[in-house]
Design a protein around this motif. Structure first.
Motif, PDB file in Angstrom:
ATOM      1  N   ARG A  23       0.833  -1.210   0.000  1.00 42.43           N
ATOM      2  CA  ARG A  23       0.000   0.000   0.000  1.00 42.43           C
ATOM      3  C   ARG A  23       0.866   1.257   0.000  1.00 42.43           C
ATOM      4  O   ARG A  23       0.493   2.278  -0.573  1.00 42.43           O
ATOM      5  CB  ARG A  23      -0.922  -0.014   1.216  1.00 42.43           C
ATOM      6  CG  ARG A  23      -1.898   1.155   1.258  1.00 42.43           C
ATOM      7  CD  ARG A  23      -2.920   1.001   2.364  1.00 42.43           C
ATOM      8  NE  ARG A  23      -2.278   0.836   3.656  1.00 42.43           N
ATOM      9  CZ  ARG A  23      -2.504  -0.191   4.467  1.00 42.43           C
ATOM     10  NH1 ARG A  23      -3.335  -1.156   4.111  1.00 42.43           N
ATOM     11  NH2 ARG A  23      -1.897  -0.272   5.637  1.00 42.43           N
ATOM     12  N   ARG A  24       2.027   1.177   0.636  1.00 40.59           N
ATOM     13  CA  ARG A  24       2.921   2.335   0.698  1.00 40.59           C
ATOM     14  C   ARG A  24       3.761   2.473  -0.565  1.00 40.59           C
ATOM     15  O   ARG A  24       4.387   3.510  -0.794  1.00 40.59           O
ATOM     16  CB  ARG A  24       3.827   2.195   1.921  1.00 40.59           C
ATOM     17  CG  ARG A  24       4.644   3.424   2.260  1.00 40.59           C
ATOM     18  CD  ARG A  24       5.289   3.257   3.611  1.00 40.59           C
ATOM     19  NE  ARG A  24       4.272   3.000   4.634  1.00 40.59           N
ATOM     20  CZ  ARG A  24       4.539   2.517   5.837  1.00 40.59           C
ATOM     21  NH1 ARG A  24       5.775   2.215   6.161  1.00 40.59           N
ATOM     22  NH2 ARG A  24       3.580   2.313   6.703  1.00 40.59           N
ATOM     23  N   THR A 511      -8.562   4.852   7.765  1.00 40.11           N
ATOM     24  CA  THR A 511      -7.962   4.691   9.086  1.00 40.11           C
ATOM     25  C   THR A 511      -6.872   5.738   9.274  1.00 40.11           C
ATOM     26  O   THR A 511      -6.040   5.951   8.388  1.00 40.11           O
ATOM     27  CB  THR A 511      -7.354   3.289   9.251  1.00 40.11           C
ATOM     28  OG1 THR A 511      -8.371   2.306   9.084  1.00 40.11           O
ATOM     29  CG2 THR A 511      -6.730   3.131  10.632  1.00 40.11           C
ATOM     30  N   ALA A 512      -6.894   6.385  10.441  1.00 36.53           N
ATOM     31  CA  ALA A 512      -5.882   7.383  10.791  1.00 36.53           C
ATOM     32  C   ALA A 512      -4.907   6.778  11.798  1.00 36.53           C
ATOM     33  O   ALA A 512      -5.314   6.133  12.767  1.00 36.53           O
ATOM     34  CB  ALA A 512      -6.530   8.632  11.364  1.00 36.53           C
ATOM     35  N   THR A 513      -3.612   6.986  11.558  1.00 32.39           N
ATOM     36  CA  THR A 513      -2.564   6.475  12.442  1.00 32.39           C
ATOM     37  C   THR A 513      -1.564   7.581  12.696  1.00 32.39           C
ATOM     38  O   THR A 513      -1.196   8.325  11.779  1.00 32.39           O
ATOM     39  CB  THR A 513      -1.850   5.268  11.812  1.00 32.39           C
ATOM     40  OG1 THR A 513      -2.807   4.281  11.446  1.00 32.39           O
ATOM     41  CG2 THR A 513      -0.852   4.652  12.775  1.00 32.39           C
ATOM     42  N   GLY A 514      -1.142   7.704  13.945  1.00 33.55           N
ATOM     43  CA  GLY A 514      -0.170   8.740  14.283  1.00 33.55           C
ATOM     44  C   GLY A 514       0.852   8.242  15.267  1.00 33.55           C
ATOM     45  O   GLY A 514       0.608   7.307  16.036  1.00 33.55           O
ATOM     46  N   TYR A 544      -6.376   4.259   3.147  1.00 33.11           N
ATOM     47  CA  TYR A 544      -7.693   4.055   2.528  1.00 33.11           C
ATOM     48  C   TYR A 544      -7.729   2.705   1.845  1.00 33.11           C
ATOM     49  O   TYR A 544      -6.774   2.297   1.169  1.00 33.11           O
ATOM     50  CB  TYR A 544      -7.971   5.158   1.499  1.00 33.11           C
ATOM     51  CG  TYR A 544      -9.255   4.954   0.723  1.00 33.11           C
ATOM     52  CD1 TYR A 544     -10.479   5.351   1.240  1.00 33.11           C
ATOM     53  CD2 TYR A 544      -9.228   4.356  -0.537  1.00 33.11           C
ATOM     54  CE1 TYR A 544     -11.654   5.160   0.543  1.00 33.11           C
ATOM     55  CE2 TYR A 544     -10.404   4.158  -1.249  1.00 33.11           C
ATOM     56  CZ  TYR A 544     -11.605   4.561  -0.708  1.00 33.11           C
ATOM     57  OH  TYR A 544     -12.774   4.362  -1.410  1.00 33.11           O
ATOM     58  N   ASP A 545      -8.835   1.991   2.021  1.00 32.63           N
ATOM     59  CA  ASP A 545      -9.035   0.700   1.369  1.00 32.63           C
ATOM     60  C   ASP A 545     -10.534   0.521   1.152  1.00 32.63           C
ATOM     61  O   ASP A 545     -11.308   0.483   2.110  1.00 32.63           O
ATOM     62  CB  ASP A 545      -8.488  -0.430   2.240  1.00 32.63           C
ATOM     63  CG  ASP A 545      -8.462  -1.774   1.518  1.00 32.63           C
ATOM     64  OD1 ASP A 545      -9.134  -1.909   0.481  1.00 32.63           O
ATOM     65  OD2 ASP A 545      -7.776  -2.691   2.006  1.00 32.63           O
ATOM     66  N   ASP A 546     -10.941   0.403  -0.116  1.00 30.17           N
ATOM     67  CA  ASP A 546     -12.375   0.254  -0.386  1.00 30.17           C
ATOM     68  C   ASP A 546     -12.824  -1.212  -0.335  1.00 30.17           C
ATOM     69  O   ASP A 546     -14.001  -1.508  -0.564  1.00 30.17           O
ATOM     70  CB  ASP A 546     -12.757   0.888  -1.723  1.00 30.17           C
ATOM     71  CG  ASP A 546     -12.018   0.264  -2.906  1.00 30.17           C
ATOM     72  OD1 ASP A 546     -11.400  -0.818  -2.733  1.00 30.17           O
ATOM     73  OD2 ASP A 546     -12.054   0.849  -4.007  1.00 30.17           O
ATOM     74  N   HIS A 547     -11.868  -2.124  -0.057  1.00 33.63           N
ATOM     75  CA  HIS A 547     -12.160  -3.547   0.157  1.00 33.63           C
ATOM     76  C   HIS A 547     -12.845  -4.185  -1.059  1.00 33.63           C
ATOM     77  O   HIS A 547     -13.659  -5.092  -0.916  1.00 33.63           O
ATOM     78  CB  HIS A 547     -13.039  -3.741   1.398  1.00 33.63           C
ATOM     79  CG  HIS A 547     -12.481  -3.098   2.633  1.00 33.63           C
ATOM     80  ND1 HIS A 547     -11.353  -3.555   3.258  1.00 33.63           N
ATOM     81  CD2 HIS A 547     -12.898  -2.008   3.337  1.00 33.63           C
ATOM     82  CE1 HIS A 547     -11.099  -2.792   4.322  1.00 33.63           C
ATOM     83  NE2 HIS A 547     -12.018  -1.850   4.385  1.00 33.63           N
ATOM     84  N   THR A 553      -6.657   1.304  -3.132  1.00 33.24           N
ATOM     85  CA  THR A 553      -6.084   1.518  -1.813  1.00 33.24           C
ATOM     86  C   THR A 553      -5.135   2.707  -1.923  1.00 33.24           C
ATOM     87  O   THR A 553      -4.598   2.993  -3.003  1.00 33.24           O
ATOM     88  CB  THR A 553      -5.313   0.299  -1.287  1.00 33.24           C
ATOM     89  OG1 THR A 553      -4.256  -0.013  -2.209  1.00 33.24           O
ATOM     90  CG2 THR A 553      -6.235  -0.904  -1.141  1.00 33.24           C
ATOM     91  N   ALA A 554      -4.943   3.415  -0.812  1.00 37.99           N
ATOM     92  CA  ALA A 554      -4.087   4.601  -0.837  1.00 37.99           C
ATOM     93  C   ALA A 554      -3.515   4.847   0.552  1.00 37.99           C
ATOM     94  O   ALA A 554      -4.071   4.393   1.562  1.00 37.99           O
ATOM     95  CB  ALA A 554      -4.874   5.827  -1.311  1.00 37.99           C
ATOM     96  N   GLU A 555      -2.417   5.561   0.585  1.00 42.20           N
ATOM     97  CA  GLU A 555      -1.832   5.984   1.858  1.00 42.20           C
ATOM     98  C   GLU A 555      -1.225   7.369   1.679  1.00 42.20           C
ATOM     99  O   GLU A 555      -0.524   7.650   0.700  1.00 42.20           O
ATOM    100  CB  GLU A 555      -0.772   4.991   2.328  1.00 42.20           C
ATOM    101  CG  GLU A 555      -0.291   5.291   3.736  1.00 42.20           C
ATOM    102  CD  GLU A 555       0.321   4.077   4.399  1.00 42.20           C
ATOM    103  OE1 GLU A 555      -0.432   3.142   4.737  1.00 42.20           O
ATOM    104  OE2 GLU A 555       1.547   4.067   4.572  1.00 42.20           O
TER     105      GLU A 555
END
Length: 620
Positions: A23-24, A511-514, A544-547, A553-555
């Protein structure tokens, strides 16, 4: 060392899966680790604790050599000076065969021995037997690659996989205008460009018996040809370095044989491994002839030089984990031999090669005791090396469940790093400096402590941790004269700080990650800051993932470094990046993105500016 639920282990372990890497848009292990909490992998010019074009590897501020890198539990042959150890190792691993990366922060010397003072980065590769075939191509500002991974699936008791990669590293220019030890450097640095080749064969035999015994054999080969160009150097009007170029070739072979089994009560493993790496380096310097009375200076800046090195590591290890009531007892032992033959160990001409070796053996014992709300993990390790004697490394970890969603975790332990062959026996002249080893060195030692609170609420989770590392007998280059250096146990250091991480789903797709790290790293004798470290590091990611099989998918992530202390200056900067993937079922995947979208450029730190990449993969 043992299978443990992340919630139960007292140490903080960050797991980066193959899905995270894709994804990255990561093309190598170094890129996959760029946002790992508490890990600093900045680069920079060669006179400041990093090697031109490489990446340092600092967990919780500890030096690169104080972080242990393992591949499936094995050490690999690598250069062993303080400015080269681990700095190229991760970029040599083929990402297409990596299943996950585990980043363990904190003291791990009781289980892993030398070098694990800051923590452990463990690369776990895919076991053969899961049918999968991938071919791909990566284009970008940093590099171009083509790669493949092929696993035809299990046939009876036998399974195998084959993977390979060819990478072309692009040349990047960085302006340099600085003065070091009375020498002024001005011009263009072009670090680390060339070609990498990688090929790996992995096989597995399943005995299909009641003890679930398997025998795994692997062999991989790495070849790299890399060039670097250096800025011109002058001293009091004399030209010491002009259009200097370096050409280096590495050849590395790694092999292993692993036997595993599980009786239900006993889970055991034996591992035999061998790793070897050859390095050949040539440097040409187009400076004009120097006056005869400057013979010493001429020897420090030769018009040409050759360097050869041959590193070998072979080891044997075995362990058994016994389940008995609330106890999960793990005991084992290991033996390892390291050798280094090369021109840098010679007191004579550069064409003369000499060799040195080190041997070490260890026994360790660890318990995983889970009872009520508590999990206790006491560990002991006794290691003896032929160059440093006996070292005793205990540790104790505790996890206390405050409630079903909140846990208090604490760890205490001792760690050490044995002096390397180069630090003890090196004799090396380059770039105006002569370095001699010191056979009387003793191991670096540390006392580590951390305490933290961890929580989860549904799919949300977070953790806050305070850590403190006290290091003594630090091995450092000490000046004898302005040009002559030797290694000595001279420094004491105190590294302490705060880590905070949080993950929260904003929706079913987003999803947010910090993460935030505060680091105060000081020399305890002078109270000065340790260089090449950030005071504050902040990372933020949106995933982001629309499954959908036919979807996206995006990051989107940003990394802020504040108070990065480098070459007596402090830098503050952030790097904003984006990757976007489009899937066509399970057959095709296209990923594109931009690193450093704001086009930030910092030449001393080798921050190049905006970079793009495009990756296309075909799966079967």
């Amino acid at each position: 060392r043992v299978r443990t639920a992340v919630q139960d282990t007292s140490r903080y372990v960050e797991i980066i899966t193959s899905k995270d890497m894709k994804r990255r848009g990561a093309s190598n292990v170094t890129e996959a680790l760029e946002t790992a909490l508490g890990l600093d992998m900045a680069s920079g010019s060669q006179d400041n604790g990093t090697v031109m074009g490489s990446h340092q590897l600092r967990l919780r501020g500890m030096n690169s050599g104080q972080t242990l890198v393992l591949v499936d539990g094995r050490r690999l042959a690598d250069e062993d000076t303080s400015s080269t150890k681990n700095m190229y190792l991760l970029s040599r691993l083929d990402l297409s065969r990596v299943d996950r990366i585990e980043v363990l922060r904190g003291p791990a010397g009781a289980l892993y021995g030398s070098d694990a003072m800051g923590g452990v980065i463990q690369v776990i590769t895919k076991k053969p037997g899961n049918k999968e075939t991938t071919i791909g191509s990566h284009l970008g500002s940093r590099e171009n690659s083509v790669y493949f991974f092929m696993d035809p699936g299990r046939e009876g008791r036998f399974a195998w996989s084959l993977s390979g990669r060819i990478t072309k590293l692009r040349s990047q220019d960085f302006h340099r205008d600085s003065t070091s030890r009375g020498i002024h450097y001005e011009g263009r640095d072009r670090p680390a460009y060339g070609t990498e080749r990688y090929l790996s064969l992995d096989s597995l035999y399943d005995f299909q018996n009641r003890n679930r015994n398997t025998l795994r054999f692997g062999l991989d080969y790495f070849n790299e040809t890399r060039g670097s160009d250096f800025a011109d150097a002058t001293m009091r009007g004399l030209v010491l370095q002009k259009e200097e170029t370096s050409r280096t070739r590495w050849n590395e072979w790694n092999s292993f044989l692993t036997y595993e089994g599980n009786t239900g009560r006993h889970e055991y493993r034996g591992n035999l491994y061998y790793s070897r790496m050859r390095k050949k380096n040539s440097i040409t310097n187009d400076r004009p002839p120097l006056p005869p009375y400057l013979g010493m200076v001429a020897s420090l800046f030769p018009s040409e030089s050759q360097d050869r090195a041959f590193y070998q590591v072979w080891g044997l290890s075995g362990q058994d984990t016994v389940s008995a009531g609330p106890h999960q007892l793990t005991y084992g032992g290991s033996f390892e031999k390291n050798s280094y033959t090369g021109t840098r160990l010679s007191d004579a001409a550069s064409s003369d090669e000499r060799g040195k070796s080190q041997e070490k053996g260890a026994l360790y014992l660890s318990d995983f005791l889970k009872t009520g709300r508590f999990v206790l993990t006491p560990s002991l390790r006794l290691e003896r090396g032929n160059s440093y004697g006996y070292v005793f490394s205990p540790s104790l970890g505790m996890t206390m469940a405050i409630d079903s969603h909140t846990r208090l975790k604490a760890n205490w332990g001792k760690g050490f790093r044995a002096p390397t062959i180069s630090e003890m026996y090196l004799h090396f002249t380059h770039m105006g400096v002569m370095v001699n080893g010191n056979p009387s060195l003793t191991p670096e030692k540390s006392r580590n402590f951390d305490v933290g609170l961890e929580w989860d609420r549904g799919k949300s989770s977070g953790r806050i941790t305070w850590f403190e590392n006290r290091v003594s007998h630090l091995i450092d280059l000490t000046p004898i004269t302005s040009r002559l250096y030797t290694y000595e146990n001279v420094n004491r250091a105190l590294l302490r700080g705060l880590e905070f991480s949080i993950s929260h789903p904003l929706s079913s797709r987003l999803t947010a990650t910090g993460g935030y790290t505060y680091l105060d790293a000081r020399d305890r004798d002078t109270e000065s800051r340790l260089p090449n470290r950030s005071r504050h590091t902040l990372t933020a990611r949106l995933s982001y993932d629309d499954h959908r099989d036919y979807g996206y998918t995006a990051e989107f992530w940003d990394s802020l470094k504040d108070g990065y202390y480098f070459d007596s200056q402090s830098y503050t900067y952030h790097l904003l990046s984006l990757s976007l993937s489009r899937h066509w079922g399970k057959a095709w995947n296209l990923t594109t993105g931009l690193y450093n979208m704001a086009n930030k450029k910092i030449s001393p730190l080798y921050v190049y500016g905006r970079e793009w990449f495009l990756t296309l993969e075909r799966h079967w």
